[in-house]
Motif scaffolding. Structure first.
Motif, PDB file in Angstrom:
ATOM      1  N   TYR A 159       0.808  -1.218   0.000  1.00 21.26           N
ATOM      2  CA  TYR A 159       0.000   0.000   0.000  1.00 21.26           C
ATOM      3  C   TYR A 159       0.843   1.270   0.000  1.00 21.26           C
ATOM      4  N   TYR A 279      -9.621   0.878  -2.012  1.00 23.88           N
ATOM      5  CA  TYR A 279      -8.903   2.022  -1.440  1.00 23.88           C
ATOM      6  C   TYR A 279      -8.064   2.733  -2.504  1.00 23.88           C
ATOM      7  N   ARG A 280      -7.547   1.960  -3.456  1.00 28.97           N
ATOM      8  CA  ARG A 280      -6.725   2.535  -4.524  1.00 28.97           C
ATOM      9  C   ARG A 280      -7.567   3.096  -5.669  1.00 28.97           C
ATOM     10  N   TRP A 288      -7.109   6.398  -1.083  1.00 30.35           N
ATOM     11  CA  TRP A 288      -5.653   6.416  -0.872  1.00 30.35           C
ATOM     12  C   TRP A 288      -5.096   7.812  -1.106  1.00 30.35           C
ATOM     13  N   PRO A 306      -0.721   5.021  -5.845  1.00 34.64           N
ATOM     14  CA  PRO A 306      -0.236   3.981  -4.937  1.00 34.64           C
ATOM     15  C   PRO A 306       0.431   2.858  -5.718  1.00 34.64           C
TER      16      PRO A 306
END
Length: 314
Positions: A159, A279-280, A288, A306
């Motif tokens: 991450y 999240y990305r 992110w 990311p």
């Protein structure tokens, strides 16, 4: 300097974080030092396996670990409370930082509520033992994925990308991870990637080991050590706190942070990887990127994206 040192020492002495945060806060923010972009790694942190960043493919299928967490009603997360911008106490006493934001995203996905977390502050050297003993479900604590650690724990996909670099007082004759370290006291956290690097190649430096990486900054401020080796992403936060220190030389590794879990918790690994996919996603508006801007604006270089996830078969 004395005031900065006293504030940092106070942060180190904060007690273990349980379900409810206690009072206390990080030192005041100072003008940031620049961070160089990491070149190809000159030293590998014990990576003898193939593609250590490759993790299990994501899935939302519930398994025994997910069911246990839901039955308990809380996600138990091993975190840092002393690393500015990563895991630290903000002025109102609550934990904050990039890693804390990720913990909340995991809790929200599994339990439907980002506040259903028990935070346990653990030193660097206890990250793996805490997982193996079942004291925590996940460790989200700037933990580098490498082959040695994969013998003991499982990791999510990466991450964050960072690199090891040297932090010294301004005016120091140390120029980086090179011969200028000879005879100098260099501090690092036990169990860290920096420890493995100096064990492999010390350049004649004198090692000084501490339980938590922030302890090194206290020793540097007191003049007890000449420099620190740590992740440049962590060091940038320290340089933002204390304008009398700076990063020197170039990063001498390329490494990736992952969420660490018990090796048997394959359902949790897959679920966390699904959380990270979401999240990305969304480009510049992804969770992110929102977290990156919130915590690293003016401290780290502007992020493009990311790290791309890597998966293995199965």
């Amino acid at each position: 300097m004395a005031a900065a040192c006293a504030l940092t020492a106070a942060a180190v002495l904060l007690p273990l974080a349980q379900a409810a945060p206690e009072t206390g806060g990080p030192p005041a923010v100072r003008p940031p030092a620049s961070v160089q972009v990491a070149p190809d790694a000159l030293w590998g942190p014990g990576d003898t396996c193939e593609n250590p960043e490759a993790s299990l493919r994501p899935s939302t299928v519930d398994g025994p670990t997910i069911e246990r967490i839901r039955s308990a009603g809380k996600l138990v997360a091993g975190v840092d409370q002393n690393s500015f911008k990563w895991g630290y106490r903000n002025p109102d006493g609550h934990l904050d930082g990039f890693d804390i934001a990720l913990v909340k995203a995991i809790a929200k996905d599994i339990l439907g509520d980002e506040s259903k977390v028990i935070y346990r502050a653990i030193p660097t050297s206890q990250r793996i033992p805490a997982l193996q003993a079942g004291r925590v479900d996940v460790v989200v604590r700037t933990m580098t994925i490498n082959c040695k650690r994969l013998e003991d724990v499982a990791f999510s996909t990466a991450y964050f990308e960072a690199g090891q670099q040297v932090l010294v007082p301004k005016g120091s004759t140390i120029t980086g991870y090179d011969a200028s370290l000879k005879g100098r006291k260099i501090c690092f956290a036990a169990g860290s990637t920096a420890e493995a690097a100096l064990t492999s190649r010390s350049y004649g430096s004198v090692p000084v080991t501490v339980p938590n990486q922030l302890d090194c900054l206290v020793r540097l401020q007191l003049g007890e050590v000449d420099g620190i080796i740590t992740d440049n992403a962590l060091a940038a936060g320290q340089a933002a706190q204390d304008p009398s220190v700076q990063l020197v030389g170039s990063p001498f590794t390329k490494e990736f942070y992952g969420v660490a879990m018990n090796k048997d918790a394959t359902d949790l690994v897959r679920r966390v990887n699904k959380v990270l996919e979401n999240y990305r996603a969304g480009g510049n508006d992804s969770p992110w990127m929102v977290a990156y801007r919130a915590h690293f604006e003016g401290v780290l270089p502007k992020a493009v994206a990311p790290p791309e996830p890597k998966y293995r078969d199965g």
